[in-house]
Design a protein around this motif. Structure first.
Motif: not given
Lengths: 353, 303
Positions: B171-197
């Motif tokens: 439930n906490f992870f859900r409160t983190i805005p999707h846009e941040i994650e999507e920006a990370a994906f654009i920069d080439g991050a995978g799921h593991f990197t996104t989770l960690l960083k």
């Protein structure tokens, strides 16, 4: 930020991209794609087929890390939760550890018949429900009351201090608290009975007296948890709309009336939700607590299903009967939990996951 | 607002009854807090008192004939230190494994269905274990057939997927805005990197809350030690404490131990061990408590 937004737009497109520039977009066809999914399109158009295969490959690739992350948790669940569920077959066997789950003799419902005929089964069931229901009721009234009282306090440091102190017992184990309670409630040297004597009463053997034992369990459980349980109600209280209080006071409502007509209706949804979810605990009278505090002299009023299962299974080695009793409890519990979750979803729009 | 109250004249009248109420309220809350604190203080006082004073029931909230001897005796007892070490090892190992599993499980389950198509199916596999379980004996037999009796892993692994904490984290992870994650994906991050960083650094309050629960839970567990450990020298502290506080088995004590027991009295000795068993909780609690108010309500109350 712009990047992120365009990307999110892209992703949405790629996810629903079976639809664009197809001349077959009649309502009927749409229905088909909805019911049969991606495959339906791919049979129609070669280009779409290669695209959809490519799309699904990409999707799988993109989701692969998510699947990988779940592996450790799933493996642990399967080994330590799902495998034992298959072990429930022993409730229908005359289980011998040396012969294992597969080698033991199948006896059908015999263990359940035996269980139903056990002389103390009735009192065990009664004790369980009696203690659990009292705990549920008291375990809601006291925290709600304390939360209302805390909510009226404007002095932040005082409020925080009280909160810090009353939350604390929740974090101690029943072994530690069991030791504390045995000392404090002791009829000869305990401080509680000192107080009772001071006021001219007769000392009470709270943990050894058949009549007192269930109530002692309820009171001490509430004592351990009431502070911690205020958290959820305090959160609900802060969510009550401030404007309603202003409106009420303009209309001349006293504080008492405001509590009655604004605060309580405001937290009613959470109270209902907690009550409904507690339905699932109707057979959980608190094993940890009772196991550490009971003694043979209070078995008649204090023995609950879980302690009974323990003594039957691990002390008397009646593995199959014990498992049958446990299964009986699990089945009733799962029904209650399902009903509770259904009701919670229906009336409070609550979902666990 | 305030002006209006004053204008109608009800403000003054209110404030008198309000004062009475507030005084009662402060009194009530102080009593509640004392009710939670005094039993613990009483036991602490007993543990620091001489055996005679404790046995005679003189000790109330302050030690009588102050002495450390009960603590000294407890700490020099090899069984006690051994159990303490096993508990410490269990907490360290259990914390590492459980947190890893919680984070790795909560992240995929926090995704929406259009990002992670199998989410619903997985969620059911997890949630079902919350509603139904094999029960005491089948679980015990499984551990036994796995050959894990008397191993520290029997204390660490079976509870390594606490669903409640997974839900909290999810439930906490859900409160983190999707846009941040999507920006990370654009920069080439995978799921593991996104989770960690991204997810973990943003989830510190929630991680602190879950850490508190996991640590406290591991430290407080006593039942698994009692059923999965055949030998008492493998008991973690709480299981060991149970055997001596709840069921003191006087026959199993050596004669020299019985001699010492006569000197320091069972009561003060028990009280000392109760306190030693609670010390780690006392140390962790204030440190993490400030986080968990926010962390907990964020996860559990939705709307």
């Amino acid at each position: 930020m712009v990047c992120a937004l365009t990307f999110s737009f892209h992703r949405q497109q790629s996810i629903h991209y079976i639809t664009p520039n197809s001349s077959l977009l009649t309502p009927n066809f749409l229905l088909l794609t909805l019911t049969k999914g991606v495959q339906a399109v791919s049979t129609v158009n070669a280009r779409t087929r290669s695209l959809s295969r490519e799309y699904r490959r990409q999707r799988r690739l993109r989701e692969l890390p998510l699947h990988l992350m779940l592996i450790p948790g799933l493996a642990l669940l399967i080994i330590f939760h799902y495998v034992p569920m298959f072990g429930i077959v022993m409730a229908f066997e005359n289980f011998k550890p040396a012969k294992g789950f597969f080698g033991s003799k199948w006896v059908g419902w015999d263990n359940f018949v035996y269980m139903a005929k056990l002389p103390n089964m009735g009192s065990v069931l009664y004790n369980t429900v009696f203690i659990a229901v009292l705990k549920i009721i008291m375990g809601m009234i006291v925290p709600i009351f304390v939360a209302l009282m805390l909510n009226e306090i404007g002095n932040k440091p005082f409020k925080r201090t009280v909160q810090t102190i009353v939350y604390f017992p929740h974090f101690l184990s029943w072994v530690i608290l069991g030791g504390v309670l045995m000392d404090v409630l002791s009829p000869s040297t305990g401080i509680v009975n000192d107080l009772i004597r001071f006021f001219g009463g007769k000392p009470i053997y709270f943990l050894g007296d058949k009549g007192w034992f269930p109530y002692t369990m309820v009171i001490t459980a509430v004592w351990k948890n009431f502070g911690y349980d205020t958290i959820v109600y305090l959160a609900a209280l802060t969510n009550v709309d401030r404007n309603l209080y202003e409106a009420a006071s303009i209309d001349g409502a006293t504080r008492m009336q405001q509590t009655w007509h604004v605060t309580l209706p405001g937290i009613l949804p959470i109270v209902t939700l907690m009550g409904v979810l507690n339905l699932g605990n109707i057979l959980n009278a608190g094993f940890d607590q009772i196991f550490n505090l009971y003694s043979p002299s209070v078995y008649s009023t204090g023995d609950i299903i879980d302690t009974f299962v323990y003594r039957l299974g691990l002390e008397q080695a009646q593995f199959s009967v014990s498992t049958a009793v446990g299964l009986f409890k699990s089945v009733i519990s799962i029904i209650m939990v399902s009903v509770a979750n259904y009701l919670a979803g229906r009336f409070a729009n609550y979902r666990v996951f | 607002m305030k002006q209006k109250e004053e204008m109608t004249g009800t403000h003054i009248k209110l404030s008198v009854s309000r004062k009475v109420f507030l005084a009662a309220d402060y009194l009530f809350l102080t009593c509640s807090a004392l009710l939670c604190l005094l039993p613990l203080i009483n036991v602490l006082a007993v543990s620091l008192s001489s055996s005679n004073a404790a046995a005679a029931g003189y000790v109330k909230l302050w030690p009588v004939e102050f002495t450390w001897s009960s603590y000294q005796y407890a700490l020099t007892k090899p069984q006690f230190t051994q159990a303490f070490l096993i508990s410490a090892k269990r907490v360290a190992l259990g914390y590492a494994v459980t947190m890893l599993v919680i984070i790795l499980t909560a992240y995929p389950l926090s995704k929406e269905k259009d990002v992670f198509h199998a989410r619903g199916k997985y969620a059911w596999i997890f949630i079902f274990t919350m509603m139904f379980n094999g029960g005491l004996i089948p679980t015990y037999m499984t551990i036994r057939y796995l050959g894990m009796l008397d191993s520290i892993w029997a204390l660490v692994l079976p509870g390594a997927v606490p669903i409640f904490n997974v839900v909290l984290m999810m439930n906490f992870f859900r409160t983190i805005p999707h846009e941040i994650e999507e920006a990370a994906f654009i920069d080439g991050a995978g799921h593991f990197t996104t989770l960690l960083k991204i997810y973990l650094p943003l989830s510190l309050p929630s991680l602190a809350t879950v850490s508190l629960f996991v640590i406290v839970n591991h430290w407080n567990s006593w039942f698994d030690g009692i059923i999965y450990m055949n030998h008492t020298y493998n008991y973690p502290l709480q299981s060991y404490l149970r055997t001596i506080i709840i069921n003191p088995d006087l026959q199993s004590m050596t004669s020299s131990e019985q001699l010492v027991m006569r000197e320091i009295s069972e009561r003060t000795f028990k009280a000392a061990q109760i306190f030693l068993g609670a010390i780690p909780i006392l140390c962790v609690y204030p440190f993490l408590q400030k986080y968990f108010m926010s962390g907990l309500t964020m996860g559990s109350v939705k709307g």
